[in-house]
Enzyme design. Sequence first.
Site, PDB file in Angstrom:
ATOM      1  CG  ASP A  22      -0.394  11.825  -4.125  1.00  0.00           C
ATOM      2  OD1 ASP A  22      -1.152  11.167  -4.872  1.00  0.00           O
ATOM      3  OD2 ASP A  22      -0.814  12.553  -3.212  1.00  0.00           O
ATOM      4  CG  HIS A  39      -2.427   4.914 -12.085  1.00  0.00           C
ATOM      5  ND1 HIS A  39      -2.039   5.686 -11.015  1.00  0.00           N
ATOM      6  CD2 HIS A  39      -3.772   4.736 -11.947  1.00  0.00           C
ATOM      7  CE1 HIS A  39      -3.113   5.963 -10.266  1.00  0.00           C
ATOM      8  NE2 HIS A  39      -4.175   5.395 -10.815  1.00  0.00           N
ATOM      9  CG  LEU A 133      18.793   1.152  -4.980  1.00  0.00           C
ATOM     10  CD1 LEU A 133      19.149   2.369  -4.143  1.00  0.00           C
ATOM     11  CD2 LEU A 133      18.014   1.599  -6.225  1.00  0.00           C
TER      12      LEU A 133
HETATM   13  C1  IPE Z   1      -0.595   7.880  -0.878  1.00  0.00           C
HETATM   14  O1  IPE Z   1      -1.293   8.576  -1.852  1.00  0.00           O
HETATM   15  C2  IPE Z   1      -0.364   6.468  -1.307  1.00  0.00           C
HETATM   16  C3  IPE Z   1       0.571   6.305  -2.437  1.00  0.00           C
HETATM   17  C4  IPE Z   1       1.242   7.242  -3.017  1.00  0.00           C
HETATM   18  C5  IPE Z   1       0.755   4.949  -2.879  1.00  0.00           C
HETATM   19  P1  IPE Z   1      -2.882   8.769  -1.812  1.00  0.00           P
HETATM   20  O2  IPE Z   1      -3.239   9.571  -3.001  1.00  0.00           O
HETATM   21  O3  IPE Z   1      -3.547   7.475  -1.635  1.00  0.00           O
HETATM   22  O4  IPE Z   1      -3.057   9.616  -0.451  1.00  0.00           O
HETATM   23  P2  IPE Z   1      -4.236  10.561   0.034  1.00  0.00           P
HETATM   24  O5  IPE Z   1      -5.509   9.793  -0.108  1.00  0.00           O
HETATM   25  O6  IPE Z   1      -4.219  11.771  -0.841  1.00  0.00           O
HETATM   26  O7  IPE Z   1      -3.876  10.893   1.449  1.00  0.00           O
HETATM   27  C1  IPE Z   2      -0.552   8.110  -6.846  1.00  0.00           C
HETATM   28  O1  IPE Z   2      -1.340   8.902  -7.646  1.00  0.00           O
HETATM   29  C2  IPE Z   2      -0.677   6.640  -7.182  1.00  0.00           C
HETATM   30  C3  IPE Z   2      -1.421   5.847  -6.168  1.00  0.00           C
HETATM   31  C4  IPE Z   2      -1.847   6.296  -5.021  1.00  0.00           C
HETATM   32  C5  IPE Z   2      -1.678   4.469  -6.501  1.00  0.00           C
HETATM   33  P1  IPE Z   2      -2.885   9.139  -7.342  1.00  0.00           P
HETATM   34  O2  IPE Z   2      -3.674   8.092  -8.058  1.00  0.00           O
HETATM   35  O3  IPE Z   2      -3.140   9.238  -5.887  1.00  0.00           O
HETATM   36  O4  IPE Z   2      -3.108  10.541  -8.048  1.00  0.00           O
HETATM   37  P2  IPE Z   2      -3.961  11.779  -7.522  1.00  0.00           P
HETATM   38  O5  IPE Z   2      -3.539  12.048  -6.102  1.00  0.00           O
HETATM   39  O6  IPE Z   2      -5.390  11.378  -7.607  1.00  0.00           O
HETATM   40  O7  IPE Z   2      -3.605  12.897  -8.450  1.00  0.00           O
HETATM   41 MG    MG Z   3      -3.152  10.763  -4.568  1.00  0.00          MG
END
Ligand code: IPE
Ligand code: IPE
Ligand code: MG
Length: 243
Positions: A22, A39, A133
Amino acid sequence: MVAVSSKDEGLRPPVHVAIIMDGNGRWAKARGLPRTAGHKRGVDAVRTVIEAAGKLGISYLTLYGFSSENWRRPETEVRDLMGLLRLFLRSQIADLHKNGICLKVIGERNRLAPDIVRQIEEAEALTAANNGLVLTVALSYGGRQELAEAARRLAADVAAGRMTVDQIDEESLGARLYTAGTPDPDLIIRTSGEQRISNFLLWQSAYAEFVFVDTLWPDFSASDLEAAIGTFQRRERRYGAAG
Ligand code: IPE
Ligand code: IPE
Ligand code: MG
């Protein structure tokens, strides 16, 4: 019988590490860049962590790449993420195979584009016999959806007379999850400072140790993984028994 103390167990690396990757969006925002840039850098961190996991003696690595709820994001962001997934599959599979990695993808596959499903199926078939792995990528994955699907499968088996209601237990339910055959995660890491599970491995995480780190996913390095494993190794796992 000589009990294996949890202290001895703690010196070994975790068998299965799962990561909620995240913070890509915040990484980009802090630099005045579009979310896609975060990303993209996140994919680089994925490559780094896969390599580090093998070196650290981890047997199973599960990465949460896209949740069932992430489909609610703006269409352009979903399109960018799917584009990066295509690119990752196209450019990395040969390398993963060369390194003996066995790739598995879990989640609601029918929600992914047909060309991506095809790439996934080819990659899984190519790497199925590898004994390095085991890399599981959770895509369009949700723990609740997975449990509902397992319940549907159990109900179908009972309705068809293949099993009885009494045979529904932890084992028969676990065998109908996407993760059947993979041991439960020992350690779940979440980056970016958030401390929640966001529908990840709800059943499988029953006795996992959680490590939350403030690092944003694109900045997560091999040494961050090593540090999280060090934290795990200092924990005492009790599984409900007396301490
Ligand atoms: C969780 O992250 C999903 C992934 C890392 C793929 P999100 O960014 O979607 O989660 P919330 O919305 O903060 O709970
Ligand atoms: C995690 O990063 C990737 C996915 C959930 C696809 P985020 O896109 O959730 O990044 P933040 O949480 O907005 O910083
Ligand atoms: Mg996120």
